[in-house]
Scaffold this motif. Structure first.
Motif, PDB file in Angstrom:
ATOM      1  N   LEU A  97       9.400  17.218  12.308  1.00  0.00           N
ATOM      2  CA  LEU A  97       8.659  17.104  11.258  1.00  0.00           C
ATOM      3  C   LEU A  97       9.511  17.139   9.797  1.00  0.00           C
ATOM      4  CD1 LEU A  97       8.213  21.213  12.427  1.00  0.00           C
ATOM      5  CD2 LEU A  97       6.128  19.061  12.135  1.00  0.00           C
ATOM      6  N   ASP A  98      10.287  17.082   9.695  1.00  0.00           N
ATOM      7  CA  ASP A  98      11.294  16.280   8.906  1.00  0.00           C
ATOM      8  C   ASP A  98      11.185  15.193   7.751  1.00  0.00           C
ATOM      9  OD1 ASP A  98      12.486  18.870   8.863  1.00  0.00           O
ATOM     10  OD2 ASP A  98      14.327  17.554   9.407  1.00  0.00           O
ATOM     11  N   SER A  99      10.973  13.987   9.917  1.00  0.00           N
ATOM     12  CA  SER A  99      10.303  12.445   9.249  1.00  0.00           C
ATOM     13  C   SER A  99       9.115  12.816   8.623  1.00  0.00           C
ATOM     14  CB  SER A  99      10.134  12.099  10.599  1.00  0.00           C
ATOM     15  OG  SER A  99       9.804  10.995  10.842  1.00  0.00           O
ATOM     16  N   LEU A 100       7.920  13.479   9.768  1.00  0.00           N
ATOM     17  CA  LEU A 100       7.020  13.456   8.234  1.00  0.00           C
ATOM     18  C   LEU A 100       6.460  13.867   7.042  1.00  0.00           C
ATOM     19  CD1 LEU A 100       3.639  13.356   9.067  1.00  0.00           C
ATOM     20  CD2 LEU A 100       3.801  15.539  10.245  1.00  0.00           C
ATOM     21  N   ASP A 101       7.560  14.725   6.990  1.00  0.00           N
ATOM     22  CA  ASP A 101       7.910  15.586   5.546  1.00  0.00           C
ATOM     23  C   ASP A 101       7.446  14.381   4.754  1.00  0.00           C
ATOM     24  OD1 ASP A 101       6.611  18.535   5.710  1.00  0.00           O
ATOM     25  OD2 ASP A 101       8.699  18.784   6.477  1.00  0.00           O
ATOM     26  N   ARG A 102       8.939  13.573   5.159  1.00  0.00           N
ATOM     27  CA  ARG A 102       9.889  12.332   4.541  1.00  0.00           C
ATOM     28  C   ARG A 102       8.454  11.366   4.116  1.00  0.00           C
ATOM     29  NH1 ARG A 102      14.249  13.254   7.471  1.00  0.00           N
ATOM     30  NH2 ARG A 102      13.848  11.954   8.572  1.00  0.00           N
ATOM     31  N   LYS A 103       7.313  10.977   5.399  1.00  0.00           N
ATOM     32  CA  LYS A 103       6.310  10.245   5.332  1.00  0.00           C
ATOM     33  C   LYS A 103       5.060  10.351   4.077  1.00  0.00           C
ATOM     34  CE  LYS A 103       6.883   7.887   9.757  1.00  0.00           C
ATOM     35  NZ  LYS A 103       6.191   8.459  11.721  1.00  0.00           N
ATOM     36  N   VAL A 104       4.828  12.155   4.577  1.00  0.00           N
ATOM     37  CA  VAL A 104       4.043  12.148   3.566  1.00  0.00           C
ATOM     38  C   VAL A 104       4.365  12.442   2.781  1.00  0.00           C
ATOM     39  CG1 VAL A 104       2.737  14.513   2.562  1.00  0.00           C
ATOM     40  CG2 VAL A 104       2.889  13.693   5.146  1.00  0.00           C
ATOM     41  N   GLU A 105       5.663  11.971   1.860  1.00  0.00           N
ATOM     42  CA  GLU A 105       6.137  12.563   0.466  1.00  0.00           C
ATOM     43  C   GLU A 105       6.303  10.949   0.131  1.00  0.00           C
ATOM     44  OE1 GLU A 105       7.369  12.820  -3.487  1.00  0.00           O
ATOM     45  OE2 GLU A 105       7.015  14.757  -1.578  1.00  0.00           O
TER      46      GLU A 105
ATOM     47  N   THR B 201       3.634   8.809   0.675  1.00  0.00           N
ATOM     48  CA  THR B 201       2.745   8.579   1.028  1.00  0.00           C
ATOM     49  C   THR B 201       2.124   8.962  -0.774  1.00  0.00           C
ATOM     50  OG1 THR B 201       2.224   8.961   2.855  1.00  0.00           O
ATOM     51  CG2 THR B 201       0.266   9.289   2.036  1.00  0.00           C
ATOM     52  N   HIS B 202       2.824  10.603  -1.444  1.00  0.00           N
ATOM     53  CA  HIS B 202       2.367  11.419  -1.625  1.00  0.00           C
ATOM     54  C   HIS B 202       2.488   9.713  -3.051  1.00  0.00           C
ATOM     55  CE1 HIS B 202       1.853  15.686  -0.340  1.00  0.00           C
ATOM     56  NE2 HIS B 202       0.670  14.600  -0.438  1.00  0.00           N
ATOM     57  N   GLN B 203       3.422   9.493  -3.062  1.00  0.00           N
ATOM     58  CA  GLN B 203       4.420   8.369  -4.410  1.00  0.00           C
ATOM     59  C   GLN B 203       3.195   7.375  -4.433  1.00  0.00           C
ATOM     60  OE1 GLN B 203       8.246   7.372  -3.026  1.00  0.00           O
ATOM     61  NE2 GLN B 203       8.881   9.766  -3.581  1.00  0.00           N
ATOM     62  N   VAL B 204       2.849   6.682  -3.072  1.00  0.00           N
ATOM     63  CA  VAL B 204       1.811   5.597  -3.572  1.00  0.00           C
ATOM     64  C   VAL B 204       0.776   5.963  -3.924  1.00  0.00           C
ATOM     65  CG1 VAL B 204       0.538   4.187  -2.489  1.00  0.00           C
ATOM     66  CG2 VAL B 204       3.131   4.204  -0.963  1.00  0.00           C
ATOM     67  N   ILE B 205       0.235   7.207  -3.727  1.00  0.00           N
ATOM     68  CA  ILE B 205      -0.763   7.783  -3.960  1.00  0.00           C
ATOM     69  C   ILE B 205      -0.502   7.792  -5.916  1.00  0.00           C
ATOM     70  CG2 ILE B 205      -2.992   9.530  -4.547  1.00  0.00           C
ATOM     71  CD1 ILE B 205      -2.068   9.925  -0.876  1.00  0.00           C
ATOM     72  N   GLY B 206       0.368   8.179  -6.098  1.00  0.00           N
ATOM     73  CA  GLY B 206       0.285   8.583  -7.551  1.00  0.00           C
ATOM     74  C   GLY B 206       0.321   7.247  -7.639  1.00  0.00           C
ATOM     75  N   ALA B 207       1.135   5.888  -7.784  1.00  0.00           N
ATOM     76  CA  ALA B 207       1.662   5.129  -7.990  1.00  0.00           C
ATOM     77  C   ALA B 207      -0.841   3.929  -7.795  1.00  0.00           C
ATOM     78  CB  ALA B 207       2.303   4.101  -7.758  1.00  0.00           C
ATOM     79  N   MET B 208      -1.154   4.324  -7.857  1.00  0.00           N
ATOM     80  CA  MET B 208      -2.168   3.572  -6.713  1.00  0.00           C
ATOM     81  C   MET B 208      -3.477   4.690  -8.139  1.00  0.00           C
ATOM     82  SD  MET B 208      -3.428   3.475  -2.909  1.00  0.00           S
ATOM     83  CE  MET B 208      -4.288   2.807  -3.438  1.00  0.00           C
ATOM     84  N   SER B 209      -3.082   5.402  -8.099  1.00  0.00           N
ATOM     85  CA  SER B 209      -4.064   6.420  -9.562  1.00  0.00           C
ATOM     86  C   SER B 209      -3.234   5.819 -10.711  1.00  0.00           C
ATOM     87  CB  SER B 209      -3.817   8.083  -9.289  1.00  0.00           C
ATOM     88  OG  SER B 209      -4.357   9.101 -10.415  1.00  0.00           O
ATOM     89  N   LEU B 210      -2.021   5.913 -11.349  1.00  0.00           N
ATOM     90  CA  LEU B 210      -1.663   5.167 -12.151  1.00  0.00           C
ATOM     91  C   LEU B 210      -2.410   3.286 -12.718  1.00  0.00           C
ATOM     92  CD1 LEU B 210       1.808   6.606 -12.401  1.00  0.00           C
ATOM     93  CD2 LEU B 210      -0.117   7.228 -13.670  1.00  0.00           C
ATOM     94  N   ARG B 211      -2.463   2.928 -11.648  1.00  0.00           N
ATOM     95  CA  ARG B 211      -2.692   1.857 -11.901  1.00  0.00           C
ATOM     96  C   ARG B 211      -4.502   1.731 -11.770  1.00  0.00           C
ATOM     97  NH1 ARG B 211      -2.179  -3.222 -13.595  1.00  0.00           N
ATOM     98  NH2 ARG B 211      -2.979  -4.931 -12.281  1.00  0.00           N
ATOM     99  N   LEU B 212      -5.688   2.058 -10.961  1.00  0.00           N
ATOM    100  CA  LEU B 212      -6.607   2.110 -10.787  1.00  0.00           C
ATOM    101  C   LEU B 212      -6.990   2.747 -12.902  1.00  0.00           C
ATOM    102  CD1 LEU B 212      -7.877   4.282  -7.807  1.00  0.00           C
ATOM    103  CD2 LEU B 212      -8.456   2.297  -8.867  1.00  0.00           C
ATOM    104  N   THR B 213      -6.146   3.821 -13.369  1.00  0.00           N
ATOM    105  CA  THR B 213      -5.967   4.152 -14.757  1.00  0.00           C
ATOM    106  C   THR B 213      -6.210   2.761 -15.838  1.00  0.00           C
ATOM    107  OG1 THR B 213      -5.438   6.648 -14.021  1.00  0.00           O
ATOM    108  CG2 THR B 213      -5.577   5.774 -16.259  1.00  0.00           C
ATOM    109  N   ASP B 214      -5.334   2.262 -15.172  1.00  0.00           N
ATOM    110  CA  ASP B 214      -4.861   0.992 -15.967  1.00  0.00           C
ATOM    111  C   ASP B 214      -5.934  -0.059 -16.015  1.00  0.00           C
ATOM    112  OD1 ASP B 214      -3.224   2.441 -16.716  1.00  0.00           O
ATOM    113  OD2 ASP B 214      -1.689   0.723 -15.340  1.00  0.00           O
TER     114      ASP B 214
END
Length: 230
Positions: free
Chosen positions: A179-187, A189-202
């Motif tokens: 579960l700890d490992s899954l939490d780290r992966k989810v975190e 993933t959230h970071q990647v999605i955030g970066a993609m969101s910024l890139r899409l805005t650009d």
């Protein structure tokens, strides 16, 4: 379980059962003096359906034991004070007269009366009290035995639960690690999605600028065409 004879002969056994004064009223109603605490020798004799002489002889023979269990002998000023209190209580109940002892008064408590029941041989009422007393103890022991069995079963179940928990311990640890490992992966993933969101805005902003330039080029082209026709 102790027998009736053992109860008659053993003071130690009588002491162990001295708290069961409730047994008296299960056999027969014991009429108390107006204070609700004491009875006289004649009241004890009436309860056990024997003579007052029999009660006196018994209490004289075991005076120390009865005294320890609440028997008192009143004389002099103490007796007069007690009579005065009883007369006042009886008057409140509408009783016109109260029988007074001449020189002394022997008083018994419920505990003392139970003591008499455990020693008085020539009384059916006393024998009945002893039977109730011993039967009640037998019933109580049976209840305790049943309770012990239940406690043993519960302890056995708890022991099984403890063993199961011990076996589950490593599994739970591994699940926690996963579960700890899954939490780290989810975190991540959230970071990647955030970066993609910024890139899409650009990209969206770049597309908007490109659309503006295309509109400008289209207008210029239309203007050139109009000038050539002239």
């Amino acid at each position: 379980m102790p027998t009736e004879v053992a109860l008659l002969e053993s003071r130690a056994l009588r002491v162990e059962r001295m708290g069961r004064v409730d047994i008296l009223d299960k056999v027969k109603s014991l009429v108390m003096l107006p204070d609700g605490i004491h009875v006289r020798t004649e009241d004890v004799a009436r309860y056990f359906e024997v003579s007052t002489a029999s009660v006196r002889r018994l209490t004289d023979r075991h005076q120390e034991e009865f005294t320890e269990n609440g028997m008192r002998v009143l004389r002099g000023s103490e007796l007069r004070s007690f009579h005065s209190d009883m007369m006042s209580l009886w008057a409140r109940e509408g009783v016109e007269s109260y029988p007074q002892a001449a020189t002394q008064l022997r008083l018994y408590t419920r505990r003392t009366v139970l003591n008499v029941a455990m020693l008085l041989r020539d009384s059916d009422i006393a024998r009945c009290v002893r039977t109730y007393l011993l039967d009640a103890e037998d019933s109580l022991r049976a209840q305790y035995g049943s309770l012990d069995q239940r406690v043993t079963r519960i302890e056995s179940c708890l022991a099984g639960v403890g063993a199961a928990l011990q076996e589950l311990g490593p599994v739970l640890v591994r699940m926690s690690e996963r579960l700890d490992s899954l939490d780290r992966k989810v975190e991540r993933t959230h970071q990647v999605i955030g970066a993609m969101s910024l890139r899409l805005t650009d990209v969206s902003q770049d597309v908007a600028r490109l659309d503006g330039r295309l509109d400008c080029f289209a207008r210029q082209l239309r203007d050139l065409r109009r000038g050539g026709r002239r």
